[in-house]
Structure formats: C-alpha cells, structure tokens
Design an enzyme around this catalytic site. Sequence first.
Site, PDB file in Angstrom:
ATOM      1  N   ASP A 142       0.799  -1.225   0.000  1.00  0.00           N
ATOM      2  CA  ASP A 142       0.000   0.000   0.000  1.00  0.00           C
ATOM      3  C   ASP A 142       0.836   1.282   0.000  1.00  0.00           C
ATOM      4  O   ASP A 142       0.615   2.176  -0.822  1.00  0.00           O
ATOM      5  CB  ASP A 142      -0.974   0.000   1.187  1.00  0.00           C
ATOM      6  CG  ASP A 142      -1.927   1.187   1.158  1.00  0.00           C
ATOM      7  OD1 ASP A 142      -2.378   1.541   0.048  1.00  0.00           O
ATOM      8  OD2 ASP A 142      -2.215   1.747   2.218  1.00  0.00           O
ATOM      9  N   CYS A 199     -22.679  -2.764 -16.355  1.00  0.00           N
ATOM     10  CA  CYS A 199     -23.109  -2.388 -15.003  1.00  0.00           C
ATOM     11  C   CYS A 199     -22.457  -1.077 -14.564  1.00  0.00           C
ATOM     12  O   CYS A 199     -21.247  -0.880 -14.720  1.00  0.00           O
ATOM     13  CB  CYS A 199     -22.741  -3.500 -14.019  1.00  0.00           C
ATOM     14  SG  CYS A 199     -23.167  -3.126 -12.302  1.00  0.00           S
ATOM     15  N   CYS A 202     -21.965   0.979  -9.134  1.00  0.00           N
ATOM     16  CA  CYS A 202     -21.037   1.678  -8.240  1.00  0.00           C
ATOM     17  C   CYS A 202     -20.991   3.165  -8.557  1.00  0.00           C
ATOM     18  O   CYS A 202     -20.996   4.009  -7.642  1.00  0.00           O
ATOM     19  CB  CYS A 202     -19.635   1.067  -8.333  1.00  0.00           C
ATOM     20  SG  CYS A 202     -18.919   1.060 -10.003  1.00  0.00           S
ATOM     21  N   CYS A 248     -15.234   4.436   3.282  1.00  0.00           N
ATOM     22  CA  CYS A 248     -16.579   4.322   2.711  1.00  0.00           C
ATOM     23  C   CYS A 248     -16.634   3.052   1.884  1.00  0.00           C
ATOM     24  O   CYS A 248     -15.731   2.792   1.083  1.00  0.00           O
ATOM     25  CB  CYS A 248     -16.886   5.540   1.837  1.00  0.00           C
ATOM     26  SG  CYS A 248     -18.493   5.473   1.000  1.00  0.00           S
ATOM     27  N   CYS A 251     -19.505   1.850  -2.805  1.00  0.00           N
ATOM     28  CA  CYS A 251     -19.317   1.324  -4.159  1.00  0.00           C
ATOM     29  C   CYS A 251     -19.003  -0.164  -4.154  1.00  0.00           C
ATOM     30  O   CYS A 251     -19.160  -0.837  -5.187  1.00  0.00           O
ATOM     31  CB  CYS A 251     -18.233   2.107  -4.903  1.00  0.00           C
ATOM     32  SG  CYS A 251     -16.583   1.937  -4.206  1.00  0.00           S
ATOM     33  N   CYS A 255     -21.907  -3.534  -5.449  1.00  0.00           N
ATOM     34  CA  CYS A 255     -21.334  -4.291  -6.567  1.00  0.00           C
ATOM     35  C   CYS A 255     -21.912  -5.703  -6.625  1.00  0.00           C
ATOM     36  O   CYS A 255     -21.788  -6.467  -5.657  1.00  0.00           O
ATOM     37  CB  CYS A 255     -19.817  -4.348  -6.428  1.00  0.00           C
ATOM     38  SG  CYS A 255     -19.017  -5.329  -7.720  1.00  0.00           S
TER      39      CYS A 255
END
Length: 410
Positions: A142, A199, A202, A248, A251, A255
């Site tokens: 990360d 789709c 999100c 958050c 999204c 999905c």
Amino acid sequence: MEERIRDAAFWTRLKADMKEAAYGLGIDDIGVASPEPFTELKGRLIRHRELGYESGFEAKDIDRRTDPSLLFDEPLSIIAISVGYPSKLHNPPKSEPGARRGILSRSSWGEDYHTVLRSRLARLEAWLRERVPELRAESMVDTGELSDRAVAERAGIGWSGKNSFIMNRKHGTWIYLAEMITNLPLEPDSPIEDSCGSCTKCIDACPTGALVGPGQLNAQRCVSFVTQTKEMVSDELMRKIGNRLYGCDTCQIVCPVNKGINVTRHPEFKADPEQVKPLLEPLLDISNREYKERYGSNSSSWRGKKPIQRNAVIALGNFREKGAVPALVKVLRDDPRPVLRGTAAWSLGRIGGEAALQALKDALGTEEDPEARDVIGRAAAAAAAAAEALEASEALEAQEAGQEPASPHS
C-alpha cells in the site's frame, strides 16, 4: 544464479509450487507480473494530476510509481498477492436515539492490514529463499511507490472494476493487495478479462459523484479520502459523510460481484463490533492513551484521533441527535482545535434548538480563529432561521386550531 536462469524448467516448477504453497502461507491469490514500465498507467496518472483528482497521499514522483527499474536493480518479475477480508459484521450493535453509532469501513476491521500483509510477504520471501538462496526481493504494501492495483491487474489477480477496485469472482473487491519485486525470471501470468460489462451500479451509488467515470476517481470528493483528512470539511461533504468515521464501502456494497462473499479465514481481520461500530459521544473526549489502546493496531489509526473525532461530531449532526447537544457544546467551547470547534458548530446548527443556538451565539463572541468563526456564524444563522420557522409553523397551527399562540417568554 546465471546457470539457473537458463533452466526454464526450474522456474516453471518453482512458480507452480509457489502457487500451490500460497494458501498455506496465508495468501488467497498469487500471480506474476512482468517488471516492464506501466506506460498506460503513467498517462492516466498524469491526466489525474492535471485534473486535480489526486488525494495528496500518493507518492509524488510519477516515474517511480510506474517504472519498477527505478526502485529495484534489474528486476525480472513482480509477484503480486491478495488476502481476503470479511464484509459482514457478526451481531452488530444497533445505532439508536441516545446511543448513536458510527462505522469504520471494512478495510479497517481487525488488525492493520499493512502489518498482516507484510508478514505474509515475509513468509513468501522465506519460502522462496529456501529454494533460491540468491533471491533479491523488495516488498511493498500500500505505502510503496508502485500501484498495488496496477501490479495485481497485470498479474491476473483480478480485473480493474469501474469502482477502481481490483476484483475477481472468488473474493470480489474484498481483498488487500501487495507485491514483491524480485530477480527471479518467472513467467508472467495473463490478466483477467474485465467482467463489469454494462453495469454502473457503483458509479450511480457513489454518495458524492467521486466516480467520474469507469475506473476514474476524483479522490478530492471521495468520502473515503475526506474522512481521512484533518481539515474543515465543506457543508456539502459533511452531509454526505453520514455516520462514516473512516472510509466508505458504498461502491463495494452495491457491486453485484460482491454479493454473498464474506472471507473469514484470516483471524487477524475478525472485527470487534464495539471497535468498528462505536458509540459516537465517547469519541469526543477520548484521550490519546485510550485511543491508542483501542485503535492503535487498526489501520484507521494512521492519521491519529483528530479525523475520527471530527467525523464523530459530523455524524451526530447528521443524526440530529438532540441528546448530544451538551457534549457538542463542550467541544465548541473547550476544544483547543479550531477544526473541531467549527465542526461542532456545524452540527449544533444542524440539530438546532434553544441550547444549541445560545451556545453558538456565545461562541461568536469568543472565537478567534477566522475559519471556525465563519462556520459558527453560518451555523448560528441556520439555527436561528430554523427556530423562527418552527415558531411560525407553531403559530399557524395554533391559529388554525383557534388557539392563542404560546408566548415565547411564558
């Protein structure tokens, strides 16, 4: 090593054995990417910066973010890993009037994933070194300069969804990513075909419209990013934050690929319901020591307690929790941080009532910070307007009922 590099069969077996051993090493998926520069990503990052979409948390040097050879001498492969995490909270406590609660995003449940994934990479490195003593490796989780998502996509861990997360059919988007640059000539895996199709759930569900297009995120408007900042938040975004204390998941929750997926095999990520869905009011005056004891091993703690406290204040305002007015007045009056005082004013303005309005009027006479004073002024005006509207409504109702309106001084 030079002779071994020419032994293609050895590296083919090593890669196959590594994949077979991954699960036992605590790794859910493993893939290999070539160390070639991420040319397409570089172009996207440049455009992202030009549009002002960066969060500010990224490494500044785009060349180093997209060219592994600038980070590692003569890289031959990048090994990408993923580790799944849970999406469901067992027996969550209820948030109700008088006991309002906030929520931490799923990526911060349990032990800090940076620590966990570093341990997984260390296991993998030890496994490889037993078989290739000449191994050179550089691991990243990360906070490294490479894009974990770009490496994972190239290595076939998953495809890049429209919500900008890497996802696959086994674990959805509920995965942590990390990688290891090596001097091992492993054959790269093939990327997975994008399966999002038409789709757009999100994008449609994003609270702030931060998903400006498929795979395009304006981090400045992303609620997950906003909850991690330490500054004053705009009125619009405070309303959008709701009761989110960190991160958050909207999204990801909407999905369809994620439906029914809940990875529970890693005990480090088991959530403490009281930690990840805590009562809001106790957070307002939590001490540094208490905060470190409770959240120090959690990935949400990397920014310290200020953002969490500010977001707790925002959440109480969004709940319009009248019972929290005394606690918010205390923050407004006594907290040494202007951002917290200004945010408390905003929440008091949202809640309204005589006590909130009086506290805001008092604060206007003492507040010295210009930004906080501006917020206090607007909050006081909002609370006063709401009080006048309520009084007018009550007077109209009384008139329609044929009664004398109550005197405000009675």
